[in-house]
Design a protein around this motif. Sequence first.
Motif, mmCIF file in Angstrom:
data_model
loop_
_atom_site.group_PDB
_atom_site.id
_atom_site.type_symbol
_atom_site.label_atom_id
_atom_site.label_comp_id
_atom_site.label_asym_id
_atom_site.label_seq_id
_atom_site.Cartn_x
_atom_site.Cartn_y
_atom_site.Cartn_z
ATOM 1 N N ARG A 257 0.839 -1.211 0.000
ATOM 2 C CA ARG A 257 0.000 0.000 0.000
ATOM 3 C C ARG A 257 0.865 1.249 0.000
ATOM 4 O O ARG A 257 0.586 2.210 -0.723
ATOM 5 N N PHE A 258 1.922 1.232 0.796
ATOM 6 C CA PHE A 258 2.809 2.398 0.818
ATOM 7 C C PHE A 258 3.413 2.639 -0.570
ATOM 8 O O PHE A 258 3.475 3.772 -1.050
ATOM 9 N N SER A 259 3.808 1.564 -1.210
ATOM 10 C CA SER A 259 4.417 1.696 -2.536
ATOM 11 C C SER A 259 3.449 2.317 -3.541
ATOM 12 O O SER A 259 3.805 3.213 -4.306
ATOM 13 N N SER A 260 2.203 1.864 -3.534
ATOM 14 C CA SER A 260 1.244 2.423 -4.500
ATOM 15 C C SER A 260 0.938 3.886 -4.184
ATOM 16 O O SER A 260 0.745 4.698 -5.088
ATOM 17 N N ARG B 47 3.043 5.988 -2.766
ATOM 18 C CA ARG B 47 4.216 6.781 -3.172
ATOM 19 C C ARG B 47 4.181 7.023 -4.676
ATOM 20 O O ARG B 47 4.504 8.117 -5.149
ATOM 21 N N ALA B 48 3.736 6.012 -5.430
ATOM 22 C CA ALA B 48 3.615 6.199 -6.879
ATOM 23 C C ALA B 48 2.588 7.293 -7.195
ATOM 24 O O ALA B 48 2.810 8.140 -8.068
ATOM 25 N N MET B 49 1.480 7.301 -6.461
ATOM 26 C CA MET B 49 0.471 8.352 -6.667
ATOM 27 C C MET B 49 1.036 9.729 -6.318
ATOM 28 O O MET B 49 0.770 10.719 -7.009
ATOM 29 N N LEU C 118 4.148 10.667 -6.466
ATOM 30 C CA LEU C 118 5.082 11.063 -7.523
ATOM 31 C C LEU C 118 4.319 11.560 -8.746
ATOM 32 O O LEU C 118 4.718 12.541 -9.386
ATOM 33 N N ALA C 119 3.201 10.908 -9.053
ATOM 34 C CA ALA C 119 2.393 11.334 -10.195
ATOM 35 C C ALA C 119 1.839 12.736 -9.965
ATOM 36 O O ALA C 119 1.795 13.572 -10.874
ATOM 37 N N MET D 153 -1.410 2.914 -10.654
ATOM 38 C CA MET D 153 -0.066 3.387 -10.315
ATOM 39 C C MET D 153 0.840 2.212 -9.937
ATOM 40 O O MET D 153 2.026 2.194 -10.259
ATOM 41 N N THR E 50 4.253 1.236 -11.700
ATOM 42 C CA THR E 50 5.493 1.065 -10.938
ATOM 43 C C THR E 50 6.184 -0.251 -11.320
ATOM 44 O O THR E 50 7.407 -0.307 -11.475
ATOM 45 N N ILE F 271 -2.665 -4.760 -4.744
ATOM 46 C CA ILE F 271 -3.445 -3.520 -4.684
ATOM 47 C C ILE F 271 -4.647 -3.597 -5.628
ATOM 48 O O ILE F 271 -5.755 -3.151 -5.296
ATOM 49 N N VAL G 94 11.331 0.388 -0.143
ATOM 50 C CA VAL G 94 10.396 0.583 -1.258
ATOM 51 C C VAL G 94 11.083 1.320 -2.405
ATOM 52 O O VAL G 94 10.944 0.957 -3.576
ATOM 53 N N PHE H 13 11.169 1.159 -6.893
ATOM 54 C CA PHE H 13 11.231 2.391 -7.684
ATOM 55 C C PHE H 13 12.582 2.599 -8.347
ATOM 56 O O PHE H 13 12.936 3.717 -8.677
#
Lengths: 383, 316
Positions: A289-292, A294-296, A298-299, B221, B225, B244, B310, B315
């Motif tokens: 969840r944290f990874s997704s 963080r991607a949001m 960054l977007a 997302m 990734t 997710i 992470v 990334f």
Amino acid sequence: MFSSFSLSDIPGADEEFRSRARDLAASAVANMPMDRRARSWMGFDAKFSRRLGQAGLIGLMLPEEYGGAGLGPFSRFVIVEELLSAGAPVSAHWIAERQSAPLLLKFGTETQRYKYVPGICRGEIFFCIGMSEPNAGSDLASVRTRAEPIDNGWLLNGQKIWTTNALHSDYMIALVRTSGTPEDRHKGLSQLIVDLRLPGVEIRPIRDLAGDEHFAEVFFDNVELDTSALIGEEGKGWQQVAAELAFERSGPERIYSSLVLLDGWRQHLRNSGRSDETTARTLGSLVARFSSLRAMSLACTAQLALGESPVVEASMVKDLGTAFEQDIPRIVGDDLASHPEEDVDQDLYKTLAYIEMICPSFSLRGGTREILRGIIARGMGLR
Amino acid sequence: MDEIGLLEPFDRMLADLFSSATLRQIGRGELDPEIWITLESSGFLDALVCEESGGANLSFATVLPLFLAMGRRAVPLPVGETIVARALLAQAGSDYRLGPIVLGVPSLILPGAEHANFVLTEDSRGVKLQRLDGVETVGASRDPLSRKEPAIGMEEGRVTKTAPAAAVLYAALIVGASEAVLEMCVDYALQRTQFGKPIARQQVLQQNLALASEHVVAARMACETAVRHSSWPSPLAAASAKLIASRAAPVVAGIAHGLHGAIGISGEHDLNLLIRRIHASRLAGGAENYWAGLIGREILADPRSTLDLVREEMFS
């Protein structure tokens, strides 16, 4: 839907700020107990903010002529995630950098910009935001604090509440009524800079449920302001506040508030030698969840870099991000309480207890969950 | 080839091939062989195949929008699976132009297996193809959630090259179908009137749809990734994507059905064509806990901060 919202990499030049931010954060938290680090957002440390300012880590996205570095928002992203992940006390300069300086640059006079923004970038001038009042929370247009025009300025009367850092700040940017009545709603509101040392300003801290005093009531009793207090246009305060909230709400930093607790819990899992499947799944799910998120983030930052104001997208990050921040104490609490045979560090328990109590505020500050979802629904064409 | 130049003709082809009526036919087990012939001759099935073997040599990141488009069009055939399988077969120097192939990853179901000729399996020695003829299928003739036995026997939890690719594919299919569902929801909410006003005006409904869209964006997302930094999806990022997206699936299905009411339960309404794919893609190739366990086992003993872990594993 939201197809222009897309993942982006952090440019190499912005990545270069990471180690400097990390080193400073590490030195600031070296002797700090975990539950103080967990206060990161609310940790007020003027000395630390000045050190960050001296190191050139505040206001990087502001123009060079006003003390910034003229860089894009990714530089701030890198610094912010390092500071928050370490639990460094960012509160002192936080609001001024994020919204007061951009507001002054957009609507302020040249004199106002030169007077305040370089000091903000040096970590020497601190601002608080006077929006909420006893009867104006999410419904900001109903503010009653009033500034009457007088010769060479304004006479300010009224009250603000829940003002973060009021007690330690130099100035407040207040949303007040300068004409008409509360029934006029959006019309007749203006933004004024209030020097908090002026006669007639009284600040009473409010103790929060964790025993901290980060927010306050601020009373104005015939406070005299000169004409230079007005930001932008008289009567255009509502539009300006909307732009200011966009600076606040488009920020990508709403996912890190419980990382100190998450890292503390992971340390506990290692100390306890856990390797069971249930623990693995619990941890794996949180990290994914944290990874997704963080991607949001960054977007979102990529949209800011293009000069857009991604309020809808940032609302998505914040709603989902604060849910993640609030799930961490629930999940960690369930896990630790389900392993009574393990020794839990006092430091970790105190951090859990603190985050558990304070985390409802994560989805209040900067706009409630319900307000954010309303913004998203508008973005979807539902309203 | 640029991404838009690729996506537009691909999506047009899918729209022609998979109308609602055709999707229902395929659901009844009636597959027009012309459909696969068209897909084959389009060249898209060789998207990930390297140039030396006669493919388009596209990156996984470039192909992701195609996977999303297949999700949006509720494609019930193993098109994405075949694209992945052909890349792996070509890498191994094998013949790959063999019709529909499903991926033999550890899985409760292999969607589309009833329409496939082969299953691709992978072990430490590499990939191999197995014919699907004569293998028993469960309810294959009517239910697209058919299950084929060759999936069984894989070493539980072992990460192969196939598994992360399948994870990203199924995650993207969930995301694409969910985006189409959200669009249906918005259209319906604006047009359906109750209590004298469009139901889109109900705040609770607005809030629910906002939440569903957050989950879908987060899942997209996570897919982006997983394909961004290397030519093949990295295991941890692919695991996150499937986790997710699988987590989003019941949120989207629940909110979409709640909004549509009884009409959404009727077989004639197209909502079920998409929702069926969302559930199938969630159950295929491991759902939330499967991938959460994989990530967790990988990182339990890792001393890095969560941020560093992470950043470095997903990334870069």
